[in-house]
Design an enzyme around this catalytic site. Sequence first.
Site: not given
Length: 231
Positions: A89, A116, A120
């Site tokens: 991402s 998160y 990534k």
Amino acid sequence: QETGNNEVLFMHLDLASLRSVRAFASTFLRQEPHLHLLINNAGVSAGGTTEDGFSLPFQVNHLGHFLLTQLLLERLRSCAPSRVVIVASSAHCAGRLRPESLGRPPSGLFSTFQDYCDSKLANVLHARELATREQGTQVTCYAVHPGFVNTSLFRHAPLWLKPLLLPLAWLLFLDASEGAQVVLDCATQDDLEPLSGRYFTDCGPRLPWPAGRDDRLARALWEGSERLVGL
């Protein structure tokens, strides 16, 4: 049933459990002699801790995929040319990986979001280091930002954020089939082998943010991940 394709097989795999990852790999290797393509696509944005004691997003988004890839790597080599595609991402831009605290949730008000982003960044660095280590084996690897996609990833968003986030996702984000396109391109496009280890968006190969190009951090992440999953 929906596809009408009898060659689609379901095998249970819970990336939040390293025991489940090992069981899946054992079952797969016993039943399937060929493996040409591995797409590490699962992702969560929720907080919490796994049964293995690691932060949920870091284990599901990175550690579980790392262990799965390692357990299947010999089969990928024997079936080469083969590819590993890791769905990352653009959120890796905010990742701050610290080798000495891998797997522990970060502190602070936005710790779940930071966790998160860290996972990534780990995806981008995993692809980079795997490509380096697999030079000469005909196993290639690609990290992919699929765009901003309206999936169930947001089901764990805080209640106060959902009224803002869900209409935005519905209006502006890609649907799942559109988001899958760049992932499928990296899986199937001819002549991508010289670009192994690179980061892709829907505009093709792009430079990741500086932390995603840090080879020393990529090595430290690899070695730390090996230690955490017991390899």
